[in-house]
Scaffold this active site. Structure first.
Site, PDB file in Angstrom:
ATOM      1  CE  LYS A 222      -3.971   2.035   2.450  1.00  0.00           C
ATOM      2  NZ  LYS A 222      -4.855   1.989   3.635  1.00  0.00           N
TER       3      LYS A 222
ATOM      4  CB  SER B 103      -8.238   3.864   2.552  1.00  0.00           C
ATOM      5  OG  SER B 103      -7.415   3.225   3.515  1.00  0.00           O
TER       6      SER B 103
ATOM      7  CB  SER C 275      -8.736   1.255   5.538  1.00  0.00           C
ATOM      8  OG  SER C 275      -9.374   2.494   5.423  1.00  0.00           O
TER       9      SER C 275
END
Lengths: 494, 95
Positions: free
Chosen positions: A79, A159, A183
Site C-alpha cells: 500500500k 481505503s 480500511s
C-alpha cells in the site's frame, strides 16, 4: 502456459519453491506479467519490476542455501502509505507526488527481512481517507469483480482498495493494508479476500504515513486465512521506534489455523442488526452462526449498547488526529510546494489548498474545528469519553465469549460514483468496522458467500486484544465451512 | 449545527489551508452536515467517564539518552522543494 500467480497461495507457493517446482525468479516474472496485464484496474501506482527481479534472485540464493525466511520469494504489493526507501510514496495524494523516502517503514523492512519480493506500490484513498478508493489523486481503482451481465465498474472498497484489487485479481500473493476505521476489512469483504486488522500496537506504525495515530494499524490482505497468519507473523513485532508498539512475543499464528474450535464461545452482537440492512447480509450472518455451531462453537447473544455512537465518535477523533498529523505537509521539507507565494503563511495555505483533495480538506477542517478553542470539550473530549464506553462494552462481553461474529460491511461493492456525493452515506460503510478500531481490537474479514447479484460478501470476526490466534482459528473454520472458491473473471486481460 | 462562511474562513485560516471564496458556502454545508451527524453523541450520558487516552494500557518507555541516528543532512534534505546548502528555503519571513 506456465505459472499463474492467481492459482497460488502464499502457503502453496512456499511449498512449490521449497520443492523446486518453480524458482522465485520464475514466480516473480509471472507476477510481473500478470500485474502489467491488470493495468486496467489502476491498482498499481508504481510498478517495481527491476526491484522484484533483484529480490527474487536473492530469494533463490537463500532458498538454495536453506536460509529461506517465512516469505522467501513471495511477491507482494505494498500500500502506498508505507514508506519504501527510494521508491515513490504518495499516500494517494498530490501533495506527496514525487516523494521518495530515504528510509524504510518497519513493517516493510520486516517483510524484506523474511524474503518477500516487492512488485509495486498500490493505489489507495488519499491519506487513507475513504471507503471506495475514489478519493485517490491518482484515479479510481476498479474492483476485479463485476456483476454478471453488467459491465458497470464497481468500487473495490477503501481505503486499501489497490491492495484488495491486487490480491483479488491475483497478480500478487498478498498485500499490506492499513486499517483506521475498516480500511483493510471492508475492501477485503468487497473483493472476496481475507483481511486482518491486528490489535493496536501489534505492528509498528513507524514509517507509515500517519492518518489517525490512535487508530491506525497495518495488517495483511491475502487469499486465505493461513496466508494472513503467515504474513502477519512476518509483519508484527516490537519496534522501539514506535512508542505504542507492544513488547510481546509474536506467537506462531499459522499453528492456530486448523485447530478445533469446539467449545469456543462466539458472541453475536444484537446491535449489529441494522434497520434497512439488506436481507442477504442477515442471511449470510445466520449462515455463519450455523457453520460455527456445526463446528462445535457455543453461540451467545450479546449486547454492545454503544455501537451506534461509534461512527459519530470516529468522525470526531479521526479528523482531529488527522488535522494535527497532516500539519506537516507545508511545502517546506518535502512534497508539493505552491509557486509564487508571498510570505510563509501564504506558502502554507496555497500549498495545502492545492495539494489536498476534497475529502482530506473536509477532514482537516472538521478536525481543526473540533479541536479549536471553545469546542474541544464539547466534541473531542466527549468523543473520547464515548470511546471509553465502547471499549467497556467490548471488555464486558469478552468476559463471557472468545470472539464475536458480525458482518463486515452493510452491503456488497457498489458502482463507482454511487455514493461519491454524500459523505455520510459513504461513512456508513464502516458501521461494523469502526467500533473495533475505537477499542483497539483485532478484526478479520473472511469471504463467506455471494450476494444475489453475484458479488462477494465477508463475515467479520472480532477478538480480544492480542488474541489474533483465536481469530485465525475461528476464521479458518468459517473459511472451511464457506468453501468460497468463486473468483472474478479476468475481463481486464481481454 | 450549521456553520457560516465566516466560521469556515476562520477554521481554514487556523488550518493554514486555502479555501477559495467561491467554495466557502459549499464547504460550510458539508461541514455542517457532518457536525449534525456527530451531534448524536449528546444523547450519551458521559458524566464521570474518563476520556480514553490509550486503547492498550502501557507506560511510555524510556531509553538511554544517546544519539541513535542522524547526522545525515543529505537524507533530510533529499526531498526539499528548495534548499540552499544544508538549509530549507522559505519565502522571506522578516523584512
Amino acid at each position: 502456459m506456465s505459472l499463474d500467480p492467481a492459482s497460488l497461495t502464499i502457503a502453496s507457493a512456499r511449498d512449490g519453491l521449497k520443492a523446486k517446482q518453480f524458482s522465485a525468479a520464475e514466480l516473480a516474472e509471472a507476477a510481473i506479467g500478470a500485474m502489467q496485464a491488470a493495468r486496467p484496474l489502476n491498482a498499481v501506482l508504481v510498478e517495481t519490476p527491476d526491484r522484484a527481479r533483484a529480490d527474487a534472485k536473492r530469494a533463490d540464493q537463500r532458498l538454495a542455501k536453506g536460509e529461506a525466511g517465512a516469505l522467501e520469494g513471495i511477491p507482494l504489493a505494498i500500500k502506498d502509505l508505507f514508506c519504501t526507501e527510494g521508491v515513490e510514496t504518495t499516500a494517494g495524494s498530490k501533495i506527496l507526488k514525487g516523494f521518495k523516502p530515504t528510509y524504510e517503514s518497519t513493517v516493510t523492512a520486516n517483510l524484506w527481512r523474511e524474503g518477500a519480493v516487492m512488485l509495486g506500490k498500490v493505489n489507495m484513498d488519499e491519506f487513507a481517507m475513504g471507503s471506495s478508493n475514489e478519493t485517490s489523486a491518482y484515479g479510481n481503482v476498479e474492483n476485479p469483480w463485476r456483476r454478471p451481465g453488467d459491465n458497470r465498474p464497481l468500487v473495490p472498497g477503501g481505503s486499501s482498495g489497490g491492495s484488495a484489487a491486487a490480491v483479488s485479481a491475483g497478480f500478487c500473493l498478498g498485500a499490506t493494508g492499513t486499517d483506521t476505521g475498516g480500511s483493510i476489512r471492508q475492501p477485503a469483504g468487497f473483493t472476496g479476500i481475507v483481511g486482518l486488522k491486528p490489535t493496536y500496537g501489534r505492528c509498528s506504525r513507524w514509517g507509515i504515513v500517519a492518518f489517525a495515530s490512535s487508530l491506525d494499524q497495518a495488517g495483511p490482505m491475502t487469499r486465505s486465512v493461513r496466508d494472513a497468519a503467515i504474513m502477519l507473523g512476518a509483519m508484527a513485532g516490537f519496534d522501539p521506534k514506535d512508542s505504542t508498539s507492544v513488547d510481546l512475543p509474536v506467537p506462531n499464528y499459522e499453528a492456530s489455523v486448523g485447530q478445533s474450535v469446539k467449545g469456543l464461545r462466539i458472541g453475536v452482537p444484537k446491535e449489529y442488526r441494522l434497520d434497512g440492512m439488506p436481507a442477504e447480509i442477515e442471511t449470510l450472518w445466520q449462515q455463519g452462526i450455523a457453520w460455527l455451531k456445526e463446528a462445535g462453537c457455543e453461540i451467545v447473544d450479546v449486547s454492545l449498547p454503544h455501537t451506534k455512537y461509534a461512527l459519530p465518535a470516529y468522525y470526531i477523533v479521526a479528523p482531529a488526529e488527522a488535522s494535527s498529523n497532516l500539519a506537516r505537509y507545508d511545502g517546506v521539507r518535502f512534497g508539493h510546494r505552491a509557486a509564487g507565494a508571498k510570505g510563509i503563511n501564504e506558502l502554507y495555505a496555497k500549498t495545502r489548498g492545492e495539494g489536498f483533495g476534497p475529502e482530506v480538506r473536509r477532514r482537516v477542517l472538521i478536525g481543526t474545528y473540533v479541536l479549536s478553542a471553545g469546542y474541544y470539550d464539547a466534541y473531542y473530549i466527549k468523543a473520547q469519553q464515548v470511546r471509553t464506553l465502547i471499549l467497556r462494552d467490548f471488555e464486558k462481553v469478552f468476559g463471557e465469549v472468545d470472539a464475536l461474529l458480525a458482518p463486515t460491511a452493510p452491503s456488497a461493492a457498489f458502482p463507482i460514483g454511487d455514493k461519491a456525493d454524500d459523505p455520510i452515506s459513504m461513512y456508513l460503510n464502516d458501521v461494523f468496522t469502526v467500533p473495533v478500531n475505537l477499542a483497539g481490537l483485532p478484526g478479520m474479514s473472511v469471504p463467506a458467500g455471494l450476494s444475489a447479484d453475484g458479488l462477494p460478501l465477508g463475515l467479520q470476526l472480532i477478538g480480544k486484544a492480542f488474541d489474533e490466534a483465536t481469530l485465525f482459528r475461528v476464521g479458518a473454520a468459517v473459511e472451511k465451512a464457506a468453501n468460497f472458491t468463486a473468483r472474478p473473471k479476468p475481463w481486464w486481460r481481454a | 449545527m450549521s456553520l457560516d462562511k465566516a466560521t469556515v474562513a476562520r477554521i481554514a485560516r487556523l488550518a493554514r489551508l486555502e479555501v477559495p471564496d467561491d467554495q466557502l458556502e459549499t464547504v460550510a454545508g458539508e461541514l455542517g452536515h457532518i457536525l449534525a451527524f456527530v451531534e448524536q453523541l449528546n444523547e450519551v450520558n458521559t458524566q464521570g467517564v474518563a476520556p480514553m487516552t490509550a486503547v492498550v494500557e502501557m507506560g511510555l518507555r524510556l531509553r538511554a539518552d544517546k544519539v541513535t541516528e542522524g547526522g545525515d543532512p543529505e537524507k533530510v534534505l533529499a526531498n526539499a522543494p528548495e534548499r540552499a546548502g544544508d538549509y530549507f528555503v522559505v519565502p522571506k519571513v522578516v523584512e
